[in-house]
Design a protein around this motif. Structure first.
Motif, short mmCIF file in Angstrom:
data_model
loop_
_atom_site.label_atom_id
_atom_site.label_comp_id
_atom_site.label_asym_id
_atom_site.label_seq_id
_atom_site.Cartn_x
_atom_site.Cartn_y
_atom_site.Cartn_z
N ARG A 203 0.81 -1.21 0.00
CA ARG A 203 0.00 0.00 0.00
C ARG A 203 0.85 1.27 0.00
O ARG A 203 0.33 2.36 -0.16
CB ARG A 203 -0.92 0.02 1.22
CG ARG A 203 -1.98 -1.06 1.19
CD ARG A 203 -2.89 -0.98 2.40
NE ARG A 203 -3.86 -2.06 2.39
CZ ARG A 203 -5.02 -2.01 1.76
NH1 ARG A 203 -5.34 -0.94 1.07
NH2 ARG A 203 -5.86 -3.02 1.80
N ALA B 65 5.69 1.04 -3.46
CA ALA B 65 5.46 -0.37 -3.19
C ALA B 65 6.58 -1.20 -3.80
O ALA B 65 6.89 -2.28 -3.32
CB ALA B 65 4.11 -0.80 -3.74
N SER C 139 -2.41 -4.34 -3.52
CA SER C 139 -2.94 -3.77 -2.28
C SER C 139 -4.33 -4.28 -1.97
O SER C 139 -4.91 -3.93 -0.93
CB SER C 139 -2.96 -2.24 -2.36
OG SER C 139 -3.91 -1.81 -3.31
N ARG D 293 -3.16 1.78 -5.84
CA ARG D 293 -3.68 1.67 -4.49
C ARG D 293 -4.41 2.96 -4.10
O ARG D 293 -4.27 3.99 -4.77
CB ARG D 293 -2.52 1.42 -3.50
CG ARG D 293 -1.38 2.44 -3.60
CD ARG D 293 -0.14 1.94 -2.89
NE ARG D 293 0.98 2.87 -2.93
CZ ARG D 293 1.90 2.88 -3.89
NH1 ARG D 293 1.81 2.04 -4.92
NH2 ARG D 293 2.90 3.75 -3.85
#
Length: 308
Positions: free
Chosen positions: A96, A104, A234, A300
């Motif tokens: 996330r 990420a 995510s 995300r």
């Protein structure tokens, strides 16, 4: 909300005979007329840039993007990536991203869109633009010398990231100004009116190929008929759709076929949004589908959407 009209006192930045090539923003004092697209600095917003591309115009500016759409394109068949290219990237330790927008994917850059409360990562060679910028393609059939048509676009995204914005340089119309064509770009936009994540994806994806690589031709576009379920690393569930062009009739030094992928999902406010990526195909530096899917896997939610 940005209406596409120039602010009072600003001149229409479109020329009477604008070039048909993408011009990335260059410093300018603005103004209309002449044979070149102009850069206009707009108060209380970022710079509005009206420029040309291979098949239309690229528009950048401070704006919400719900209404930055044109009509749909007629597409056919299927343009999905090969199955091996559609698999999600390996899960990262922090899918996330962090509170401060940590990537990420280690070493990649974070692209944050405050308006829609989303984020994604791009490789380090991409250029992350201002969150207040809007980029998209204008319709080659619209008369932009009429101020009433200013700002009407086929499709647009906000808070973009761009790969090799000077990938191809040309001056096909011999106006003395070198036009710059990007290799690929990605960003997020609203999907107002969508009834599902699949609808959000299918309603947008072919427009990128049409606007950027084939217009006014639609027959060379091959697009998915149905969107496929997809879940990011995510945990965001949504739908993806692909579109590609084959043997575009476009001419010129920088004319190429193109491809696009759209991921439809919901933001934290429950509104449908769409993440889009488009790029040139059939070229030596083409962005691989596997890299596109790795970028997509990082999409995300990030904070609360600021849109009204």
């Amino acid at each position: 909300m940005w209406s596409g009209e120039p602010p009072e006192g600003e001149q229409n930045p479109h020329s009477q005979n604008p070039s048909r090539r993408l011009r990335w923003p260059q410093p300018s004092s603005g103004g209309g007329g002449g044979n070149q697209a102009k850069v206009v600095a707009v108060a209380a917003a970022s710079a509005v840039v009206v420029a040309a591309c291979v098949t239309g115009s690229l528009l950048l500016g401070g704006s919400k993007d719900d209404n930055a759409d044109g009509g749909s394109t007629n597409t056919k068949a299927s343009a999905s990536a090969p199955r091996s290219a559609t698999a999600s990237a390996p899960a990262s330790k922090n899918p996330r991203g962090g509170a401060a927008g940590r990537p990420a994917v280690p070493g990649w850059k974070v692209v944050i869109n405050p308006e829609w409360g989303t984020a994604f990562d791009v490789p380090p060679d991409w250029d992350v633009k201002s969150p207040s910028l809007l980029i998209g393609f204008e319709d080659s059939k619209v008369d932009y010398s009429d101020p009433k048509n200013w700002g009407k676009v086929i499709i647009a995204i906000s808070a973009p990231a761009v790969l090799q914005e000077n990938w191809c340089l040309s001056d096909d119309n011999k106006d003395g100004r070198v036009d710059s064509n990007a290799l690929a770009a990605a960003g997020t936009k609203g999907a107002k009116g969508a009834k599902s994540t699949g609808d959000a994806a299918l309603s947008q994806v072919a427009r990128w190929v049409y606007g950027g690589y084939t217009q006014p031709d639609k027959k060379s576009i091959v697009s998915d008929r149905t969107a496929k379920p997809y879940t990011t690393e995510s945990g965001i569930r949504g739908s993806i759709a692909w579109a590609r062009s084959r043997n575009t009739p476009q001419k010129g030094k920088c004319a190429t076929d193109g491809k696009a992928v759209t991921f439809g999902f919901k933001d934290s406010a429950g509104d449908f949004v769409a993440w889009n990526l488009y790029g040139a195909t059939g070229v030596r530096d083409e962005l691989p589908d596997s890299t596109i899917m790795k970028i997509l896997s990082t999409v995300r939610l990030h904070g609360k959407p600021t849109k009204s």
